[in-house]
Design a protein around this motif. Structure first.
Motif, PDB file in Angstrom:
ATOM      1  N   ASP A   1      42.098   7.282  50.059  1.00  0.00           N
ATOM      2  CA  ASP A   1      42.813   6.928  51.298  1.00  0.00           C
ATOM      3  C   ASP A   1      41.892   7.051  52.514  1.00  0.00           C
ATOM      4  O   ASP A   1      41.865   6.177  53.387  1.00  0.00           O
TER       5      ASP A   1
ATOM      6  N   VAL B   1      39.312   4.255  52.492  1.00  0.00           N
ATOM      7  CA  VAL B   1      39.909   2.969  52.864  1.00  0.00           C
ATOM      8  C   VAL B   1      40.193   2.928  54.361  1.00  0.00           C
ATOM      9  O   VAL B   1      39.991   1.902  55.026  1.00  0.00           O
TER      10      VAL B   1
ATOM     11  N   THR C   1      40.929  -2.697  55.328  1.00  0.00           N
ATOM     12  CA  THR C   1      41.334  -3.422  54.112  1.00  0.00           C
ATOM     13  C   THR C   1      41.077  -4.923  54.175  1.00  0.00           C
ATOM     14  O   THR C   1      41.282  -5.621  53.193  1.00  0.00           O
ATOM     15  N   GLU C   2      40.600  -5.404  55.314  1.00  0.00           N
ATOM     16  CA  GLU C   2      40.498  -6.856  55.485  1.00  0.00           C
ATOM     17  C   GLU C   2      39.443  -7.482  54.580  1.00  0.00           C
ATOM     18  O   GLU C   2      39.591  -8.610  54.129  1.00  0.00           O
TER      19      GLU C   2
ATOM     20  N   LEU D   1      37.838  -5.886  51.704  1.00  0.00           N
ATOM     21  CA  LEU D   1      37.631  -4.805  50.744  1.00  0.00           C
ATOM     22  C   LEU D   1      38.075  -5.196  49.343  1.00  0.00           C
ATOM     23  O   LEU D   1      39.101  -5.850  49.157  1.00  0.00           O
TER      24      LEU D   1
ATOM     25  N   ILE E   1      38.588  -2.949  45.697  1.00  0.00           N
ATOM     26  CA  ILE E   1      38.596  -1.597  45.141  1.00  0.00           C
ATOM     27  C   ILE E   1      38.453  -1.696  43.626  1.00  0.00           C
ATOM     28  O   ILE E   1      39.142  -2.497  42.981  1.00  0.00           O
TER      29      ILE E   1
ATOM     30  N   TYR F   1      47.431  -0.047  47.686  1.00  0.00           N
ATOM     31  CA  TYR F   1      46.660  -0.779  48.696  1.00  0.00           C
ATOM     32  C   TYR F   1      46.989  -2.271  48.581  1.00  0.00           C
ATOM     33  O   TYR F   1      46.170  -3.091  48.173  1.00  0.00           O
TER      34      TYR F   1
ATOM     35  N   VAL G   1      44.888  -5.796  48.674  1.00  0.00           N
ATOM     36  CA  VAL G   1      43.468  -5.578  48.401  1.00  0.00           C
ATOM     37  C   VAL G   1      43.185  -5.920  46.934  1.00  0.00           C
ATOM     38  O   VAL G   1      43.845  -5.383  46.039  1.00  0.00           O
TER      39      VAL G   1
END
Length: 295
Positions: free
Chosen positions: A162, A165, A170-171, A173, A175, A201, A204
């Protein structure tokens, strides 16, 4: 949501993004690195990834003077780290080779000067190694570049992820679920975490970074919705070095990419229908039609 990394889209509706992790399996040899790039390109991967350190900064203090047996003789761990690092000209050479072979290339920086080093080379993205999830200073330096970021999550709690991130945003990204055991035993793969990360998330793209022997777990990750897959590669698993044993040899990587593409086709869209290939068996085998009155 999809994001663009180099020449490729990553996310729903795009082919699974296959990253061949060369890491330090080049053992400090540019020609070996180029051979591994060729392996990745020939297998159909979309990207190759390296690691970049400033050893004096990124090497833990308690490890610096630890003796290490290497192919070049006994040296300290710090000396070994310097021995296998590529400089600017070497990175330009291997980066140009990767680009010429049609691959995206990037690296995992392990410290802030390494981010600055890679930024000068205009790398298309940044990969954050699991060991660096809590290095918020470095994460913030990466975020300031505005480049796409791929975040591995091994050895990390959800709370640590968290915070990472939040630092990255998050634009842009991706994971990756990961477990940082080398090699990875099946009972520690915990592939259901792919769904956990996807739900936590939302929007994402979530993928998988694997350190297991074989292909089954990575292929299962794709069936569970992984949108990117990263695996270490080597010319020979018996070569000297810490990551070779948990890496895929050339034929293994070729089979991985081949089978990922088959799974992608097989997933379908979830709409139940009668396919053209079923019509002949249906005509031959179905005795009672759907329009027949009940007995």
């Amino acid at each position: 949501m999809t994001i663009r990394i180099g020449q490729h889209e990553v996310g729903h509706g795009a082919p699974v993004y296959v990253i061949a992790e060369i890491g330090l399996n080049h053992n400090g040899d540019v020609e070996l690195a180029k051979r591994l790039i060729d392996v990745a390109a020939d297998a159909g991967a979309q990207a190759v990834k390296f690691q970049k350190r400033t050893p004096a900064i990124s090497t833990p203090e308690h490890m610096k003077q630890t003796p290490r047996e290497t192919p070049w003789g006994t040296m300290t761990y710090l000396e070994y780290r310097y021995r296998v690092e590529f400089d600017r000209e070497q990175y330009i050479e291997i980066g140009d080779h990767a680009t010429m072979r049609g691959l995206d290339w990037f690296a995992s920086p392990w410290d802030v000067p390494a981010v600055e080093f890679l930024e000068e080379l205009n790398t298309v993205a940044y990969k954050i190694a699991s060991a660096s999830v809590t290095d918020l200073e470095m994460l913030e330096a990466i975020a300031r570049t505005g480049k796409p970021v791929i975040l591995s999550t091994g050895m990390s709690t959800l709370e640590e992820i968290d915070r990472a991130v939040a630092a990255l945003g998050t634009e842009n990204l991706v994971i990756l679920h990961a477990t940082s055991t080398y090699p990875l035993p099946p009972e520690e793969a915990n592939l259901q975490t792919i769904a956990t990360l996807r739900d936590r998330y939302q929007g994402v793209p979530v993928g998988y970074s694997g350190h297991e022997r074989g292909l089954q777990i990575s292929l299962a990750a794709v069936a569970l919705g992984a949108l990117a897959v990263e695996r270490h590669i080597t010319l020979d698993r018996t070569m000297w070095g810490s990551d070779h044993a948990a890496s895929l040899e050339p034929q293994g990587l070729e089979h991985l990419v081949r089978d990922i593409r088959v799974i992608e086709q097989a997933m379908g869209d979830g709409v139940k229908r009668v396919f053209p290939g079923e019509l002949a068996p249906k005509a031959k085998l179905r005795r009672v039609g759907a329009d027949a009155p009940p007995a």
